[in-house]
Design a protein around this motif. Structure first.
Motif, PDB file in Angstrom:
ATOM      1  N   ASN A  11       0.833  -1.201   0.000  1.00 33.89           N
ATOM      2  CA  ASN A  11       0.000   0.000   0.000  1.00 33.89           C
ATOM      3  C   ASN A  11       0.865   1.247   0.000  1.00 33.89           C
ATOM      4  N   ASP A 221       3.947 -10.633   2.542  1.00 35.65           N
ATOM      5  CA  ASP A 221       3.670 -11.449   1.354  1.00 35.65           C
ATOM      6  C   ASP A 221       4.171 -12.881   1.573  1.00 35.65           C
ATOM      7  N   ASP A 224       1.811 -14.766   3.616  1.00 33.95           N
ATOM      8  CA  ASP A 224       0.643 -15.156   2.831  1.00 33.95           C
ATOM      9  C   ASP A 224       0.929 -16.416   2.014  1.00 33.95           C
ATOM     10  N   SER A 265      -4.928 -11.803  13.578  1.00 38.95           N
ATOM     11  CA  SER A 265      -4.137 -10.877  14.401  1.00 38.95           C
ATOM     12  C   SER A 265      -5.002 -10.381  15.557  1.00 38.95           C
ATOM     13  N   ASP A 356       0.635   1.471   9.678  1.00 40.21           N
ATOM     14  CA  ASP A 356       0.597   1.675   8.225  1.00 40.21           C
ATOM     15  C   ASP A 356       0.865   3.134   7.855  1.00 40.21           C
TER      16      ASP A 356
HETATM   17  P1  AMP Z   1       2.821  -2.311   4.397  1.00 38.70           P
HETATM   18  O1  AMP Z   1       3.836  -2.764   3.353  1.00 38.70           O
HETATM   19  O2  AMP Z   1       3.424  -1.639   5.551  1.00 38.70           O
HETATM   20  O3  AMP Z   1       1.641  -1.624   3.801  1.00 38.70           O
HETATM   21  O4  AMP Z   1       2.254  -3.661   5.041  1.00 38.70           O
HETATM   22  C1  AMP Z   1       1.375  -4.457   4.373  1.00 38.70           C
HETATM   23  C2  AMP Z   1       1.428  -5.822   4.989  1.00 38.70           C
HETATM   24  O5  AMP Z   1       0.817  -5.781   6.281  1.00 38.70           O
HETATM   25  C3  AMP Z   1       0.663  -6.836   4.167  1.00 38.70           C
HETATM   26  O6  AMP Z   1       1.405  -8.047   4.081  1.00 38.70           O
HETATM   27  C4  AMP Z   1      -0.584  -7.020   4.981  1.00 38.70           C
HETATM   28  O7  AMP Z   1      -1.118  -8.313   4.781  1.00 38.70           O
HETATM   29  C5  AMP Z   1      -0.068  -6.855   6.390  1.00 38.70           C
HETATM   30  N1  AMP Z   1      -1.124  -6.512   7.348  1.00 38.70           N
HETATM   31  C6  AMP Z   1      -1.955  -5.438   7.330  1.00 38.70           C
HETATM   32  N2  AMP Z   1      -2.813  -5.499   8.348  1.00 38.70           N
HETATM   33  C7  AMP Z   1      -2.522  -6.631   9.023  1.00 38.70           C
HETATM   34  C8  AMP Z   1      -3.078  -7.260  10.185  1.00 38.70           C
HETATM   35  N3  AMP Z   1      -4.117  -6.740  10.846  1.00 38.70           N
HETATM   36  N4  AMP Z   1      -2.501  -8.424  10.592  1.00 38.70           N
HETATM   37  C9  AMP Z   1      -1.476  -8.958   9.932  1.00 38.70           C
HETATM   38  N5  AMP Z   1      -0.910  -8.429   8.848  1.00 38.70           N
HETATM   39  C10 AMP Z   1      -1.444  -7.270   8.395  1.00 38.70           C
END
Ligand code: AMP
Length: 604
Positions: A11, A221, A224, A265, A356
């Protein structure tokens, strides 16, 4: 107005400071989080952000995501990841990855630019102002090629990138940690695709990054994908049908895994229902617990530990000396990740700001500093790997050492090795090892037009200048004639994180043998130049010394020549000294003769 942008793997966000308070701009869907996803529809439309993400499942081949992972990289750098992605890559990707969509191909910079253009327009429509300048953040571990690629993406989007800032440095600014009188801050940033750990010192309002480390191929990722593999195994167990045989279906399961991970989470278990026409009953229903996914992702989470310990070591600190630990990045919401941070730094991490948004807020603060609205704050960043040039015998002459604060400039003076040399090759290297072959070659250029002087006489100053964005300029100057040549290190394909890690690891592992090898090479180079010089002197000196002395010198030269073919450094040194002793008398005679010649015909 200068905007602050966090261009993330998953994001991206854009913000500014509004009367001193951080403000993040929102998209049409009311969210400040813009998925870094670009979809190229069959009808020729380009969708960016939430819309592209929504239809991703139905248009996997034409939807590009995680483009940041490919910035400044070649296909061979990323071959392990591309197997996991549903979209195609163009074959001509050796130097620069290209995504293939239908008949067209796009570089990661172009995809980045599309996301940046979207962020720019969000800022413009909400503020009602034209925006043409931005601060963009990058992971601290990004190398030169990756930083340049990011800057270029900004330019493609019509933005002048006034500063590239390391994400953890921005995070510290967001938390206003400049107001602390003193502290050692660990910034633990685990996002979608990259992991950064930085240790910063704050003293009297000044930040200094003491050390950085990380892994550019570690993030949510990976969780996932690991969870998706286990979910697929569960589907096989329950239904007998293996979704792993279909890459499109697997890509859908990766999205399911991401959503399950987020839910787990906050809660302890989820009843997961998944439908697919290939399943005997059309669907499966499986109970997934947090404990279970923690076992699946633990090996990935643990990968963050080693870089943290190394970072502490580089910063010269023990865990108890860390005063604050900050969490950044969506993946730090995973409870297991938080436990790891607490375990390493022995303190409860701070997470009062949304993980974030922290980096984007920091970018906005930095943008505000640059637009002159906040003064008196100095930010120092560091370079992650040492930089230097190749010197005689394949040895690296380091000019800037790793973890030096930037902007920085440093120079060293070198000379020529061969008589009458009119050009020198400047080979720029990055890494911690002593020998050229073990470091990464960044670039080469030539300094031409040197006056043809005897070896060792020209003075060539090589200057390395790293700007505040971490971009390297190298300049070589022959001091007598002011002949110069310079280069800005071009974006070639980048360095994978495992390479960076390996280079650091190898440098510690091999430190002793490297030094031994370096001393051996240096001794050989010294021997070679002494042999040449002696042979040259013998042309004149032969007439001045006795036959016996001449033979002794020849014998000493031969003996040194033989020692150079071996690996006994001490023996080479001994033979160098012995030859020096043997030629002393001849040198005196040559010098006397030269003085007499000079005085001949001159009257006082
Ligand atoms: P960023 O690159 O900082 O935007 O982080 C995005 C990552 O955070 C992605 O892999 C999302 O799946 C993970 N993410 C966002 N919210 C959560 C959450 N509540 N629990 C676990 N992972 C999260």
């Amino acid at each position: 107005m200068i905007i602050g942008i966090d261009l993330g793997t998953t994001n991206s966000l854009v913000g500014t400071l509004d009367k001193g308070r951080p403000k993040l701009f929102k998209g049409e869907d009311g969210s400040s989080l813009v998925p870094s996803v670009v979809e190229f529809t069959e009808s020729g439309e380009t969708r960016v952000g939430a819309l592209a993400k929504q239809s991703q499942k139905d248009n996997l081949k034409r939807t590009i995501y995680s483009a940041k992972r490919f910035m400044g990289r070649g296909l061979s750098d990323v071959k392990d990841w591309i197997k996991l992605l549903p979209f195609d890559f163009s074959e001509s990707s050796e130097q620069m990855v290209r995504f293939k969509v239908g008949q067209r191909s796009y570089t990661p910079m172009e995809i980045g630019a599309m996301v940046l253009r979207k962020l720019k327009s969000m800022a413009e429509s909400e503020s009602g102002q034209t925006v043409d300048k931005a601060v963009i953040t990058v992971p601290a571990y990004f190398n030169d090629a990756q930083r340049q690629a990011t800057k270029f993406a900004g330019e493609l989007a019509g933005l002048e990138v006034v500063r590239i800032v390391n994400e953890p440095t921005a995070a510290c600014l967001a938390y206003g940690l400049d107001k602390k009188a003193f502290g050692n801050i660990a910034v633990f940033d685990l996002g979608g695709g990259t992991f950064d750990i930085s240790i910063l010192r704050v003293a009297d309002g000044v930040f200094e990054v003491l050390a950085t480390n990380g892994n550019t191929a570690l993030g949510g990722d990976d969780f996932d994908h690991a969870i998706a593999q286990e979910l697929a195994n569960k589907i096989v167990e329950q239904s007998g049908w293996d979704p792993k045989t279909d890459t499109q279906v697997m890509a859908g399961i990766v999205l399911e895994a991401e959503s399950l991970k987020r839910k787990l989470s906050d809660i302890e278990s989820v009843q997961w229902r998944w439908m697919n026409p290939s399943l005997p009953k059309g669907q499966v229903e499986i109970l997934i617990t947090r404990t279970e996914i923690e076992t699946w992702i633990r090996p990935i989470v643990e990968k963050a530990k080693e870089p943290c310990l190394q970072c502490l070591k580089d910063a010269g600190l023990k865990p108890h000396q860390i005063t604050d630990a900050i969490l950044v990045g969506g993946s730090t919401r995973v409870p297991l990740v938080r436990k790891l941070v607490q375990e390493i730094f022995r303190r409860e991490p701070i997470c009062t700001l949304n993980p974030d948004e922290v980096v984007a807020i920091g970018a906005a603060v930095q943008a505000n500093i640059l637009s002159g609205q906040i003064s008196g704050m100095l930010l120092l960043d560091v370079i992650p790997l040492s930089l230097g040039i190749e010197t005689m015998g394949g040895v690296v002459g380091k000019i800037i050492h790793r973890n030096s604060t930037i902007p920085i400039s440093a120079s060293e003076t070198f000379t020529t090795y061969v008589d009458g040399q009119t050009s020198v090759d400047i080979h720029i290297l990055q890494g911690e090892r002593e020998l050229v072959k073990d470091n990464r070659s960044l670039s080469r250029f030539q300094l031409r037009g040197l006056p043809p002087l005897p070896a060792g006489i020209p003075k060539i100053e090589v200057e390395f200048i790293i700007d505040a964005n971490g971009i390297l300029n190298v300049k070589a100057t022959e001091i007598r004639t002011s002949t110069t040549a310079s280069i800005c290190v071009n974006p070639s394909y980048g360095l994978t994180d495992s390479e960076v890690e390996k280079m650091l690891f190898d440098s510690f592992e091999n430190a002793e043998s490297d030094f031994e090898e370096r001393f051996l090479i240096e001794a050989r180079v010294e021997a070679d130049s002494l042999i040449r010089a002696t042979q040259k002197s013998l042309l004149k000196g032969k007439e001045l010394v006795s036959q016996e002395e001449f033979l002794q010198i020849e014998k000493a030269v031969e003996s040194l020549q033989t020692s150079v073919t071996g690996r006994d450094r001490k023996l080479i040194k001994e033979k160098i000294e012995a030859l020096g002793e043997t030629t002393k008398h001849m040198a005196e005679l040559i010098l006397n003769q030269a003085v007499q010649e000079a005085l001949q015909g001159k009257k006082i």
